[in-house]
Write a protein that holds these residues in place. Structure first.
Motif, mmCIF file in Angstrom:
data_model
loop_
_atom_site.group_PDB
_atom_site.id
_atom_site.type_symbol
_atom_site.label_atom_id
_atom_site.label_comp_id
_atom_site.label_asym_id
_atom_site.label_seq_id
_atom_site.Cartn_x
_atom_site.Cartn_y
_atom_site.Cartn_z
ATOM 1 N N ALA A 1 0.628 -1.009 -0.089
ATOM 2 C CA ALA A 1 -0.099 0.228 -0.007
ATOM 3 C C ALA A 1 0.756 1.061 -0.050
ATOM 4 O O ALA A 1 0.601 2.283 -0.621
ATOM 5 N N LEU A 2 2.028 1.260 0.543
ATOM 6 C CA LEU A 2 2.947 2.170 0.729
ATOM 7 C C LEU A 2 3.721 2.490 -0.621
ATOM 8 O O LEU A 2 4.527 3.535 -0.594
ATOM 9 N N GLY A 3 3.678 1.600 -1.559
ATOM 10 C CA GLY A 3 4.677 1.527 -2.431
ATOM 11 C C GLY A 3 6.009 1.053 -2.485
ATOM 12 O O GLY A 3 6.725 0.806 -3.234
ATOM 13 N N ALA A 4 6.358 0.294 -1.426
ATOM 14 C CA ALA A 4 7.590 -0.348 -0.976
ATOM 15 C C ALA A 4 7.810 -1.585 -1.698
ATOM 16 O O ALA A 4 8.741 -2.092 -1.936
ATOM 17 N N LEU A 5 6.682 -2.273 -1.677
ATOM 18 C CA LEU A 5 6.464 -3.658 -2.610
ATOM 19 C C LEU A 5 5.407 -3.644 -3.753
ATOM 20 O O LEU A 5 4.549 -2.691 -3.317
ATOM 21 N N ALA B 1 11.437 -7.216 -5.314
ATOM 22 C CA ALA B 1 11.283 -5.836 -5.374
ATOM 23 C C ALA B 1 12.797 -5.308 -6.022
ATOM 24 O O ALA B 1 12.789 -4.404 -6.629
ATOM 25 N N GLU B 2 13.775 -5.943 -5.502
ATOM 26 C CA GLU B 2 15.292 -5.387 -5.749
ATOM 27 C C GLU B 2 15.226 -5.655 -7.480
ATOM 28 O O GLU B 2 15.890 -4.727 -8.353
ATOM 29 N N ALA B 3 14.875 -6.965 -7.852
ATOM 30 C CA ALA B 3 14.820 -7.156 -9.293
ATOM 31 C C ALA B 3 14.057 -5.983 -10.167
ATOM 32 O O ALA B 3 14.420 -5.611 -11.538
ATOM 33 N N PHE C 1 10.995 3.704 4.927
ATOM 34 C CA PHE C 1 9.901 3.216 5.861
ATOM 35 C C PHE C 1 10.687 2.696 7.160
ATOM 36 O O PHE C 1 10.479 1.202 7.161
ATOM 37 N N PRO C 2 11.137 3.502 7.927
ATOM 38 C CA PRO C 2 12.075 2.556 8.885
ATOM 39 C C PRO C 2 11.040 1.911 10.079
ATOM 40 O O PRO C 2 11.524 1.029 10.426
ATOM 41 N N ALA C 3 9.841 2.553 10.311
ATOM 42 C CA ALA C 3 8.911 1.919 11.377
ATOM 43 C C ALA C 3 8.408 0.580 10.671
ATOM 44 O O ALA C 3 8.352 -0.675 11.187
ATOM 45 N N LEU C 4 7.992 0.509 9.419
ATOM 46 C CA LEU C 4 7.726 -0.703 8.846
ATOM 47 C C LEU C 4 8.842 -1.729 8.650
ATOM 48 O O LEU C 4 8.696 -2.994 8.987
ATOM 49 N N ALA C 5 9.876 -1.160 8.367
ATOM 50 C CA ALA C 5 11.031 -2.185 8.119
ATOM 51 C C ALA C 5 11.540 -2.822 9.496
ATOM 52 O O ALA C 5 11.647 -4.016 9.524
ATOM 53 N N GLN C 6 11.306 -1.878 10.627
ATOM 54 C CA GLN C 6 11.566 -2.549 11.856
ATOM 55 C C GLN C 6 10.658 -3.886 11.986
ATOM 56 O O GLN C 6 10.958 -4.672 12.784
ATOM 57 N N ALA C 7 9.505 -3.418 11.897
ATOM 58 C CA ALA C 7 8.187 -4.292 12.284
ATOM 59 C C ALA C 7 8.527 -5.830 11.419
ATOM 60 O O ALA C 7 8.309 -6.939 11.915
#
Length: 625
Positions: free
Chosen positions: A10-14, A41-43, A65-71
């Protein structure tokens, strides 16, 4: 983990594709699911592999997205690099490349199976040629080149080399003639096609009794057309017999056309089991060739064929995965081996000194960088700007832009009036070609006139992107009476509309990057006219075109392989990760005579300080080989 992945989507990170791939592989194992999603995602961002060190919370999603990455890291069990290695090694979907597994883990790098195979194939190709010649040298075997004859030919084509200045074009020719594989890199105006014309002449003269089958190729139709034109001009100036001149190819093709791309299929007509029919292949704009395409090309080459890659290592990497030319050209900084330097000195008369290196790759002896620009002299603002951008020196760029440069103009892009000034400049730039359309000039002349000016942008969407700029430019042109309202074929088409093809259609003979203009034919029917690599003009019904975009503005990526008399570059008014040093350099060097910049100083400076990073294992594989 699934809920967190959906949040990242939803955030566009994936992407949805990344999450679906991860669920398919390991929906019940949060750590493997996270690794698989991040790899996918890297590809998608052009990386060939994922380094395990990147699977830490401060590096996930590039720190956005530090909070999401930590979770997500906590949901995976907070693994460190050693724990990641153990988890992945134990999973059945991960192998070492010996078995058919979806993922491959090698040297702390995680690959998709196909990417791992492609990278290995490319590395093996370049290593094998260098290793074969090294073995011959160690055995004191005679090279399959008459050095005295080659020296005579090179002196005739490039001059005797008595000057203290190294003639890098001559060195490049010597490199290519004495290697089965050669890579020649140089910036704009360094004479890459001139060099290739002369080295092809050298090959033809060295083998007078054979009929070399020479082919030319480039990634896009525009680049192929430019290669056809520039190599044709250069070859006509060479001291060749009619029989020798006849061996030079009359046109370049796109790589897809060369390999025999087939409609509605990923298969190519030419491959390892059915190799290409050629002795020498020249590939221009090699920086645009992605890893999968490079692997396909290599697989289709005959065993003894020579291949010469041309490109600018400092340009943008390919849109798809990998930065093959950039990775290989890193070894150019190490210089030539002592034995190779001695050979090149004998062949060229240039003072070339070799360098002993403990950890290097023999591929360095197949490289040559062209260092002298014949287009941009010391007084050229475009050339000086490009050099400053290339070195990442934003302060030097700022100083240059504050000067009164005859060939460079820079304008702010902060206020509404600034945007109006931009649209006025676009209208003025496209006025000459639209006047040629109104006069009913020949399609070839109209296409040539259109190519004199081009608006480039970094994004596809938004007011500073492809869609927004094309829409606003069309509105402005219509308001000034230069184009009439679109009515034909669902309201999208009008006389003079320029389009760029964005999907290959081998049945029509149109390929990604080809540019056409809608014009009336002699019967009054609306057709879209394209110039093919051989210079011929082809027209197609608008309804038959593959996917395409209006082309008043095009992305910098799409502009590679093209040159324009006047280039206008638009950057968004806030920084985005897509804005990199290579993007700015590539855009600037599309301009032959005039460059206009519309951007904020802050965004331009940050872009110049941001180099493109493409993660792969190719450099390490080349060293290990």
């Amino acid at each position: 983990m699934i809920a967190l992945c959906e949040q990242a989507m939803a955030l566009g990170a994936l992407r949805a594709l990344d999450v679906q791939f991860a669920r398919m592989l390991a929906a019940d194992q949060p750590a493997i699911m996270l690794a698989a999603a991040c790899l996918s995602a890297e590809a998608g961002r052009g990386h060939v592999c994922l380094r395990l060190a990147e699977l830490q919370p401060e590096l996930l999603f590039e720190g956005r997205f530090p909070a999401l990455a930590q979770a997500m890291w906590q949901a995976a069990g907070e693994p460190d690099e050693a724990a990641w290695l153990a988890l992945l090694t134990a999973h059945p979907a991960v192998g070492d490349g010996q078995q058919a597994t979806p993922l491959v883990l090698q040297q702390q790098r995680l690959y998709l199976q196909r990417m791992w195979q492609d990278e290995g194939q490319v590395a093996d190709f370049f290593i094998a040629d260098a290793a074969q010649l090294l073995a011959l040298d160690q055995q004191n075997s005679e090279m399959d080149v008459d050095e005295s004859r080659l020296r005579e030919i090179l002196d005739q084509l490039f001059g005797s080399g008595d000057s203290n200045e190294i003639n890098w074009q001559k060195v490049a020719a010597a490199v290519a003639v004495t290697r089965r594989i050669a890579i020649i890199s140089g910036g704009p105006g360094t004479g890459k096609t001139t060099t290739v014309a002369r080295l092809l002449a050298a090959l033809v003269q060295l083998q007078p009794d054979s009929r070399l089958r020479i082919q030319l190729a480039a990634p896009t139709g525009k680049a192929a057309a430019r290669l056809t034109e520039s190599l044709g001009q250069a070859s006509r100036k060479l001291p060749l017999t009619e029989e020798q001149r006849a061996l030079f190819p009359e046109e370049a093709s796109t790589l897809h056309r060369l390999l025999g791309a087939q409609p509605h299929s990923q298969r190519m007509r030419y491959h390892q089991g059915n190799p290409l029919h050629l002795d020498v292949l020249v590939v221009d704009e090699a920086s645009m060739v992605d890893l999968p395409m490079m692997a396909r090309l290599i697989a289709a080459l005959p065993a003894q064929a020579r291949v010469i890659f041309l490109g600018d290592r400092d340009q943008l990497a390919s849109v798809e995965a990998g930065a093959v030319l950039g990775d290989i050209c890193r070894f150019a900084e190490q210089g030539y081996s002592p034995a190779r330097a001695a050979q090149l000195a004998r062949l060229t008369g240039c003072a070339i000194v070799g360098t002993e290196m403990a950890h290097s790759s023999s591929v360095r002896d197949s490289l040559c960088l062209l260092r002298k620009s014949y287009r941009f002299d010391a007084s050229s603002g475009i050339g000086r700007l490009a050099t400053a951008v290339n070195s990442g020196d934003s302060q030097a760029v700022r100083r240059l832009l504050s000067q009164d440069l005859s060939d460079v103009s820079c304008f702010p892009l902060n206020e509404t009036d600034d945007f109006k000034s931009l649209l006025d400049a676009c209208t003025a730039g496209y006025r000459p070609y639209l006047q040629a359309v109104a006069r009913g000039e020949d399609p070839a002349d109209i296409l040539r006139a259109f190519g004199a000016f081009q608006v480039l942008c970094a994004l596809r969407e938004g007011p500073f992107g492809l869609s927004g700029l094309n829409e606003r430019i069309e509105q402005m042109l219509q308001r000034q009476g230069l184009i009439r309202g679109a009515t034909a074929f669902g309201g999208r088409w009008y006389v003079g509309r320029p389009v760029m093809i964005s999907r290959n259609d081998s049945a029509l003979g149109l390929f990604n990057g080809d540019i056409g203009i809608a014009l009336h034919n002699e019967l009054g029917e609306l057709r879209v006219y394209f110039q093919l690599p051989d210079g011929q003009i082809k027209s197609v019904q608008p309804s038959r075109l593959p996917v395409h975009d209006t082309a008043y503005a095009m992305t910098v990526h799409k502009s590679q392989g093209s040159e324009f008399e006047h280039t206008l570059l638009v950057l968004p008014n806030h920084f985005l990760p897509v804005l990199t040093r290579e993007l700015v350099y590539t855009a600037m060097t599309r301009a032959k005579r005039q460059l206009s910049l519309y951007c904020s100083e802050k965004v331009l400076s940050q872009s110049i300080r941001t180099p493109t990073q493409r993660r792969s294992g190719l450099v390490e594989r080349l060293v290990a080989g």
